[in-house]
Design a protein around this motif. Structure first.
Motif, PDB file in Angstrom:
ATOM      1  N   THR A  91      16.428  11.612   2.422  1.00 58.70           N
ATOM      2  CA  THR A  91      15.819  11.748   3.740  1.00 58.70           C
ATOM      3  C   THR A  91      16.668  11.121   4.826  1.00 58.70           C
ATOM      4  N   THR A  92      16.519  11.647   6.031  1.00 55.56           N
ATOM      5  CA  THR A  92      17.133  11.042   7.219  1.00 55.56           C
ATOM      6  C   THR A  92      16.072  10.423   8.121  1.00 55.56           C
ATOM      7  N   ARG A  93      14.834  10.387   7.646  1.00 55.55           N
ATOM      8  CA  ARG A  93      13.748   9.860   8.466  1.00 55.55           C
ATOM      9  C   ARG A  93      13.822   8.330   8.567  1.00 55.55           C
ATOM     10  N   GLU A  94      13.279   7.797   9.641  1.00 47.82           N
ATOM     11  CA  GLU A  94      13.345   6.359   9.922  1.00 47.82           C
ATOM     12  C   GLU A  94      12.447   5.535   9.007  1.00 47.82           C
ATOM     13  N   ILE A  95      11.287   6.084   8.658  1.00 50.63           N
ATOM     14  CA  ILE A  95      10.304   5.392   7.818  1.00 50.63           C
ATOM     15  C   ILE A  95      10.102   6.212   6.552  1.00 50.63           C
ATOM     16  N   VAL A 122       9.118  -5.791  11.634  1.00 52.50           N
ATOM     17  CA  VAL A 122       8.453  -5.331  10.412  1.00 52.50           C
ATOM     18  C   VAL A 122       9.419  -4.502   9.577  1.00 52.50           C
ATOM     19  N   GLY A 123       9.613  -4.906   8.312  1.00 53.80           N
ATOM     20  CA  GLY A 123      10.491  -4.173   7.413  1.00 53.80           C
ATOM     21  C   GLY A 123       9.757  -3.325   6.403  1.00 53.80           C
ATOM     22  N   ALA A 124       8.498  -3.682   6.097  1.00 56.45           N
ATOM     23  CA  ALA A 124       7.714  -2.935   5.117  1.00 56.45           C
ATOM     24  C   ALA A 124       6.234  -3.123   5.419  1.00 56.45           C
ATOM     25  N   VAL A 125       5.441  -2.152   5.012  1.00 59.65           N
ATOM     26  CA  VAL A 125       3.986  -2.194   5.189  1.00 59.65           C
ATOM     27  C   VAL A 125       3.352  -1.703   3.892  1.00 59.65           C
ATOM     28  N   THR A 126       2.279  -2.346   3.478  1.00 59.63           N
ATOM     29  CA  THR A 126       1.558  -1.926   2.279  1.00 59.63           C
ATOM     30  C   THR A 126       0.126  -1.559   2.625  1.00 59.63           C
ATOM     31  N   GLY A 127      -0.399  -0.576   1.903  1.00 61.19           N
ATOM     32  CA  GLY A 127      -1.781  -0.178   2.068  1.00 61.19           C
ATOM     33  C   GLY A 127      -2.651  -0.762   0.971  1.00 61.19           C
ATOM     34  N   ARG A 128      -3.868  -0.253   0.883  1.00 66.58           N
ATOM     35  CA  ARG A 128      -4.849  -0.772  -0.084  1.00 66.58           C
ATOM     36  C   ARG A 128      -5.122   0.289  -1.139  1.00 66.58           C
ATOM     37  N   LEU A 129      -5.106  -0.128  -2.395  1.00 69.97           N
ATOM     38  CA  LEU A 129      -5.400   0.741  -3.526  1.00 69.97           C
ATOM     39  C   LEU A 129      -6.849   0.554  -3.934  1.00 69.97           C
ATOM     40  N   GLY A 156       1.314  -6.299  -1.992  1.00 79.48           N
ATOM     41  CA  GLY A 156       0.686  -4.992  -2.094  1.00 79.48           C
ATOM     42  C   GLY A 156       1.065  -4.292  -3.379  1.00 79.48           C
ATOM     43  N   HIS A 157       1.045  -2.970  -3.338  1.00 77.78           N
ATOM     44  CA  HIS A 157       1.160  -2.152  -4.541  1.00 77.78           C
ATOM     45  C   HIS A 157       2.016  -0.930  -4.231  1.00 77.78           C
ATOM     46  N   GLY A 158       2.805  -0.512  -5.228  1.00 77.83           N
ATOM     47  CA  GLY A 158       3.669   0.644  -5.051  1.00 77.83           C
ATOM     48  C   GLY A 158       2.938   1.952  -4.849  1.00 77.83           C
ATOM     49  N   ALA A 159       1.613   1.989  -5.083  1.00 76.19           N
ATOM     50  CA  ALA A 159       0.858   3.224  -4.903  1.00 76.19           C
ATOM     51  C   ALA A 159       0.777   3.646  -3.448  1.00 76.19           C
ATOM     52  N   LEU A 160       0.963   2.702  -2.502  1.00 76.64           N
ATOM     53  CA  LEU A 160       0.988   3.037  -1.085  1.00 76.64           C
ATOM     54  C   LEU A 160       1.781   1.959  -0.355  1.00 76.64           C
ATOM     55  N   MET A 161       3.015   2.286  -0.023  1.00 80.08           N
ATOM     56  CA  MET A 161       3.902   1.341   0.652  1.00 80.08           C
ATOM     57  C   MET A 161       4.882   2.108   1.514  1.00 80.08           C
ATOM     58  N   ALA A 162       5.393   1.449   2.541  1.00 77.93           N
ATOM     59  CA  ALA A 162       6.340   2.081   3.457  1.00 77.93           C
ATOM     60  C   ALA A 162       7.423   1.079   3.834  1.00 77.93           C
ATOM     61  N   PHE A 163       8.620   1.591   4.086  1.00 79.18           N
ATOM     62  CA  PHE A 163       9.768   0.752   4.424  1.00 79.18           C
ATOM     63  C   PHE A 163      10.548   1.384   5.574  1.00 79.18           C
ATOM     64  N   ARG A 164      11.255   0.545   6.317  1.00 81.16           N
ATOM     65  CA  ARG A 164      12.301   1.064   7.188  1.00 81.16           C
ATOM     66  C   ARG A 164      13.418   1.563   6.274  1.00 81.16           C
ATOM     67  N   THR A 165      13.763   2.817   6.408  1.00 79.22           N
ATOM     68  CA  THR A 165      14.710   3.428   5.478  1.00 79.22           C
ATOM     69  C   THR A 165      16.054   2.720   5.499  1.00 79.22           C
ATOM     70  N   ALA A 166      16.558   2.415   6.675  1.00 76.78           N
ATOM     71  CA  ALA A 166      17.877   1.782   6.781  1.00 76.78           C
ATOM     72  C   ALA A 166      17.880   0.407   6.126  1.00 76.78           C
ATOM     73  N   LEU A 167      16.798  -0.345   6.304  1.00 74.87           N
ATOM     74  CA  LEU A 167      16.726  -1.676   5.702  1.00 74.87           C
ATOM     75  C   LEU A 167      16.670  -1.576   4.182  1.00 74.87           C
ATOM     76  N   LEU A 168      15.871  -0.658   3.673  1.00 77.33           N
ATOM     77  CA  LEU A 168      15.763  -0.507   2.226  1.00 77.33           C
ATOM     78  C   LEU A 168      17.110  -0.139   1.619  1.00 77.33           C
ATOM     79  N   ARG A 169      17.844   0.741   2.284  1.00 75.70           N
ATOM     80  CA  ARG A 169      19.184   1.085   1.795  1.00 75.70           C
ATOM     81  C   ARG A 169      20.108  -0.124   1.849  1.00 75.70           C
ATOM     82  N   GLN A 170      20.041  -0.858   2.945  1.00 75.06           N
ATOM     83  CA  GLN A 170      20.895  -2.034   3.108  1.00 75.06           C
ATOM     84  C   GLN A 170      20.655  -3.051   2.001  1.00 75.06           C
ATOM     85  N   LEU A 171      19.414  -3.158   1.547  1.00 77.55           N
ATOM     86  CA  LEU A 171      19.053  -4.131   0.510  1.00 77.55           C
ATOM     87  C   LEU A 171      19.346  -3.625  -0.903  1.00 77.55           C
ATOM     88  N   GLY A 172      19.840  -2.411  -1.021  1.00 74.08           N
ATOM     89  CA  GLY A 172      20.184  -1.878  -2.344  1.00 74.08           C
ATOM     90  C   GLY A 172      19.120  -1.003  -2.965  1.00 74.08           C
TER      91      GLY A 172
END
Length: 325
Positions: A91-95, A122-129, A156-172
């Motif tokens: 993806t090229t999307r920001e989030i 904010v680098g990541a956001v988690t929802g509720r399962l 939180g939980h991997g069932a609903l989570m979001a990240f800034r794409t660039a940051l996640l890539r930067q972190l590996g």
């Protein structure tokens, strides 16, 4: 450290054309069909949806995605973290948002999950399962901002989570040695949250963003799952000790303390008690076995990835009608 979320973090959700949703799956076309049906009902049309096939043995997964007009990406090397990283790369999307094939996204979840990214910290956001059996209508707790690395263990939980794409890539990306499909079968989500926090960004818990889990595991599956989660968190703890020293030891103590508290609270429930003992045994095993693994930064070096899976053709009747899963 935990603080209340300020108004600047909830001003507005990013436009849908800035958001990608990645759904990883393997050999579960019926589950995928139901998940995509739920997404179609609640997602803004401009959100990019990517199905990542994590080494399915037939083409049924692709045919479900194609039938619904969903972008399809395949990883021949199985493993949930590997599949998620393939989705991030696609993806090229920001989030980038992640959910699972046995979950049903609830109305407005994407808007509520992505709104906190209006704050640049904010680098990541988690929802509720929520489990499918949970029929309570209580108001969700308020959103919270997490800033201490150790808070990632309960972010939180991997069932609903979001990240800034660039940051996640930067972190590996997600640690490919952790998570479902690998011997250390869990903690890849918690590890990612901890690394986001370690980088200086915050993680927001947004409990009004809800995904419903639709699958109840048998007792045997429950024990195996807890053992895998324990191995994952044990391996993660060993990695953090090797990479950061004191911070890793603090994470390890907290993880063990939380496991001990869960065990104490569940002594009267035979199923839960056996699950927690399996988790603790798994933790010990994962911590021990991860000692020989090399680490690049804060990510394990994947020196023995799973074998590639050959794709065979499947019979048409292996795919159920959409929405029947």
């Amino acid at each position: 450290m935990r603080t209340s979320l300020g108004e600047d973090g909830r001003s507005a959700a990013p436009a849908g054309d800035r958001v990608a949703l990645v759904l990883c799956t393997r050999d579960r076309p019926e589950f995928l069909a139901g998940a995509l049906d739920a997404l179609q009902r609640v997602l803004p049309e401009t959100v990019e949806v990517i199905v990542v096939d994590s080494g399915s043995v037939t083409d049924a997964t692709r045919r479900v995605a194609d039938r619904d007009g969903i972008r399809y990406v395949r990883s021949d090397i199985p493993g949930l973290s590997i599949a998620r990283n393939a989705g991030v790369a696609a993806t090229t999307r920001e989030i980038v948002v992640f959910t699972d094939d046995d979950c049903e996204l609830q109305p407005d979840a994407i808007e509520r999950l992505t709104a906190p990214f209006a704050a640049s910290t904010v680098g990541a956001v988690t929802g509720r399962l929520r489990d499918h059996s949970d029929t309570s209508d209580a108001e969700p707790p308020p959103a919270r901002v997490l800033s201490d690395t150790r808070d990632g263990l309960a972010a939180g939980h991997g069932a609903l989570m979001a990240f800034r794409t660039a940051l996640l890539r930067q972190l590996g990306g997600f640690d490919p040695v952790l998570g479902a499909g690998r011997d250390f079968g869990g903690a890849e989500d918690l590890d990612a949250f901890c690394r986001v926090l370690h980088s200086g960004s915050t993680v927001v818990q947004a409990p009004d963003a809800v995904v419903r889990h639709l699958f109840t595991r048998s007792d045997d599956d429950y024990i195996r799952l807890n053992s895998a989660y324990g191995r994952g968190i044990g391996a993660m703890a060993r990695k953090w000790v090797a990479a950061t020293g004191g911070e890793g030891r603090a994470l390890t103590r907290l993880a063990l303390r939380r496991a001990a508290v869960r065990l104490a609270r569940r002594l009267g429930d035979s199923r839960a008690r056996h699950g927690q003992w399996a988790y603790l045994r798994g933790f010990q095993d994962g911590y021990r076995r991860a000692g020989h693994l090399s680490v690049d930064g804060l990510v394990f070096r994947d020196q023995n990835p799973p074998a590639a899976v050959d794709l065979a053709s499947s019979a048409p009747d292996t795919v159920t009608e959409r929405g029947t899963a």
